[in-house]
Design a protein around this motif. Structure first.
Motif: not given
Length: 775
Positions: A603-617, A638-644
């Motif tokens: 999907t595509q989503y807000d970058l700041i939300h991802l930074v604040e809430n997920y561990q990702f590479t 582009c990011v790959r989410l790993h965990q909350h």
């Protein structure tokens, strides 16, 4: 935990069924259609779940079916407008009405291609309205052999309506779109009217005022507003525009006495309402097994939170006790196709997307679609809206099966309701209890904006329309301005010409930035340059002194500063003409194999939300494509989410002001230019957290201008008091000044404009007395 019992609710059935409806119409639905025969505007304020949409649609029976009997139906979210579109199609088909319903949002509009020449959204929109949809047979699913020019029911969101009415499409289409929207619709329905803030309310009021002043009500135009929780401010504005007796409120509080003997039909089942001091993710963690037991017993339910991160953490907790096929999400991050599938699952986890009229659909269920609902509530209207999601039984076979609701609130609210623990109330009595105890506060609005920025914003379409009219037409513009002034700011003496002067400057700024050699823009530029020096130095030179030296001012010494100032002004206007919040960080392309963010792998989503809430590479575009088969756009993150994250990471902002003064910015000059109580557009912002950020993420918003209201430390208390009962939030901004880093709280985007008049007094006091501590 406090527990209150609410009795079931019934609504009166109309004594007559003039349209042969099955089931027969409710009394308030007939009240609505009868009121629309004579009143230019009717507001139906009956409770959630009692059939207000059908009440608005009954007016279709009174229209003639001629091609110009077009209807505009506005719903605040795309998900809701899709539901309305389906319901309207069914209503039209079941009653053999001669109308053509069409669902339009930005994505649909972009997909329309009547022929190769149509390459602008504005042109497509005009063609759609003028042809009543026939210009786009294939895309809209219209039979190519169907040549009936039926009146259009255009089901759309307020954004497209606003951008058309306020001249925000391409300059090639602005005039035609304004004319089409103003002239082509005979009936306008605005659903969930309480949803809109004062800025948005002012935009709708402008269209109502235009309809009144330019004679469209005399030609049969009608407005129908639907709102279960209308506020006093809205009623005040409508009274100013129409007069207290010039519009009709259809509400349970003003039902005629003779209606008391009418038969009734159930609309809401009995409800047990509990109150707990918890958040949704903590509730899911501690009560996941009990939620699972409800589902296994055949019940359907929903969990509703104010924030996406909370609902996704709740989803992660519930995975331990509930199978994924029994649990779905309806959120902004969820792709449309996933939402449509998930709506039929037994348990729905949702954000406020579902607050505004959303119907939880289930397959052929005899009783209410939702048996239980657990929700967060900060404000009174949230409580009323969300508890009303459970127990809707209008048109159902089973109507007495009790429902359950659990409101997650603060300890203060629970304490205020303690004396009512265990008692039984009707819905009306419970609302009176909430008001009497002030157990949950009312959400405060931004009505101060209407008389300032709202007035300025709503003059803009008049400024544009005036340029294309004759002398007689210009007099109509001036008359409409006086009407708008009497509604928005009845004590204001500001003349129309002063607003026109403002928009002429903004026109010059836009033209000069587009083409520095444009002669018209250059002729107006001395006034802009005078404003620039007043902003920068505190002293304003005369524009006439600048005019003969214009080339000198546009030379190397000043031109960079003037361009930055013009870019800041242009960015502020762009934020002002954003129907919703103008600030959002870029969307990242998300590879989410564990379905942490949504039910989709990508999907595509807000970058700041991802930074604040997920561990990702971070992934390269080629890596993302190899993993997902999807091709991201160039330079996308582009990011790959790993965990909350176990603890949220709060994103702050860092900014270095442009070099406009020799030797940098002394603090006093910086405060005067950037933190004097006026929103300013900042360029070069970086994201900052307590953890290192990838450079691409740190600089993700650096190239864009972001409108911001900078609040100094001494006014933090005032800011927190102003936003406490409003659904807006501040961020920390660190500013690099010579020799120090200065901390501010900042309100971003369109919210900065809304908050400006509410903070004005505090900023004025701070300027008067530099040593004052203002709380």
């Amino acid at each position: 935990m406090v527990e209150i019992h609410l009795t079931g609710q019934s609504e009166k059935v109309a004594a007559e069924n003039p349209f042969n409806l099955s089931p027969p119409p409710l009394y308030h639905q007939i009240r609505t259609v009868e009121a629309l025969k004579n009143a230019p505007l009717v507001m139906n304020a009956y409770n959630t779940g009692t059939g207000k949409t059908v009440a608005s649609l009954l007016h279709l029976f009174t229209l003639t079916g001629r091609p110009r009997d077009n209807v505009l139906f506005i719903a605040p979210t795309n998900e809701l407008l899709h539901q309305h579109y389906e319901d309207i199609c069914a209503f039209v088909a079941e009653n053999n009405l001669k109308f053509r319903p069409v669902e339009i949002n930005a994505a649909v509009l972009k997909s329309l291609h009547a022929n190769d020449r149509v390459d602008r959204n504005g042109e497509r929109f005009v063609d759609l309205i003028l042809s009543n949809g026939q210009a786009f047979h294939a895309e809209l699913g219209i039979d190519p052999n169907d040549h009936d020019k039926l009146p259009l029911i255009l089901v759309t969101n307020p954004d497209l309506f606003y951008y058309a009415l306020f001249w925000q499409f391409s300059s090639f289409d602005q005039r035609n779109l304004f004319h089409a929207v103003v002239t082509r619709f005979r009936y306008i329905v605005i659903d969930e009217f309480h949803y809109y803030d004062s800025k948005q309310l002012a935009n709708f009021l402008f269209f109502m005022a235009l309809s009144k002043d330019w004679g469209y009500f005399g030609e049969g135009r009608r407005f129908c507003l639907l709102s279960a929780t209308p506020d006093e401010g809205t009623r005040t504005y409508l009274d100013r525009l129409f007069g207290a007796d010039g519009w009709v409120l259809v509400s349970p509080e003003n039902e005629p006495a003779e209606a008391s003997s009418l038969p009734t039909t159930p609309v809401l089942a009995p409800l047990t309402l509990g109150f707990a001091d918890e958040t949704i993710e903590k509730y899911a963690e501690s009560q996941g097994k009990s939620v699972g037991e409800r589902l296994r017993s055949g019940k359907d339910g929903a969990l509703i939170a104010n924030a996406l991160w909370r609902i996704n953490q709740a989803h992660a907790s519930l995975r331990a006790s509930i199978a994924s096929e029994s649990m779905g999400r309806i959120t902004g991050a969820q792709p449309i196709e996933e939402r449509r599938k998930d709506q039929f699952k037994p348990l729905i986890l949702a954000t406020p997307t579902v607050d505004i009229g959303y119907n939880f659909k289930k397959q052929a269920k005899a009783r209410q679609n939702l048996d239980f609902v657990v929700f967060e509530a900060r404000f009174r209207d949230e409580l009323i809206q969300r508890m009303g999601r459970a127990g809707r039984v209008l048109g159902k076979i089973e109507t007495n099966t009790p429902s359950e609701a659990i409101a997650l609130v603060g300890q203060e609210s629970i304490g205020a309701l303690q004396t009512a623990n265990g008692q039984t109330f009707s819905r009306a009595e419970f609302l009176a209890l909430l008001k009497r105890t002030n157990a949950l506060p009312e959400k405060e609005d931004f009505q101060a904006y209407v008389s300032r920025g709202g007035l300025e914003e709503n003059v803009f379409p008049l400024y544009n329309a005036k340029k294309m009219l004759s002398a007689e037409g210009r007099q109509r513009i001036e008359g409409l301005f006086e009407t708008i002034l009497s509604v928005y700011a009845p004590n204001s003496k500001r003349p129309l010409w002063s607003f026109e002067a403002h928009w002429k400057k903004q026109e010059a700024i836009a033209g000069w930035l587009r083409d520095p050699k444009d002669s018209y823009s250059r002729s107006k530029l001395p006034e802009v340059i005078a404003d620039y020096f007043e902003w920068l130095t505190g002293g304003k030179p005369e524009a006439n002194d600048i005019r003969p030296r214009l080339n000198e001012f546009l030379g190397p010494q000043y031109v960079d500063g003037i361009r930055i100032y013009c870019e800041m002004e242009r960015a502020k206007i762009q934020a002002q003409f954003s129907f919703r919040d103008s600030f959002s960080s870029p969307n990242a392309w998300v590879y989410d194999p564990d379905r942490l963010l949504s039910g989709a792998e990508t999907t595509q989503y807000d970058l700041i939300h991802l930074v604040e809430n997920y561990q990702f590479t971070l992934l390269e575009g080629t890596q993302f494509q190899q993993a997902t088969g999807k091709t991201p756009t160039r330079e996308s993150i582009c990011v790959r989410l790993h965990q909350h994250r176990t603890e949220r990471l709060r994103v702050a902002l860092r900014w270095r002001p442009p070099r406009l003064l020799d030797g940098g910015w002394p603090e006093s000059d910086f405060i005067r230019c950037f933190s004097a109580g006026k929103p300013v557009a900042l360029n070069g912002i970086q994201l900052r957290t307590d953890e290192p950020l990838y450079p691409e993420i740190r600089d993700a918003v650096r190239s864009q201008y972001v409108l911001a209201l900078l609040v100094p430390e001494r006014l933090f208390g005032v800011l927190r008091a102003q936003i406490r009962y409003r659904a807006i939030y501040s961020r920390k901004l660190l500013v690099d000044l010579p020799g120090e880093e200065k901390e501010f709280e900042v309100i971003l985007g369109t919210n900065a404009l809304l908050l400006e008049p509410l903070m004005a007094w505090a900023f004025q006091q701070a300027q008067v007395n530099d040593d004052a501590i203002i709380l």
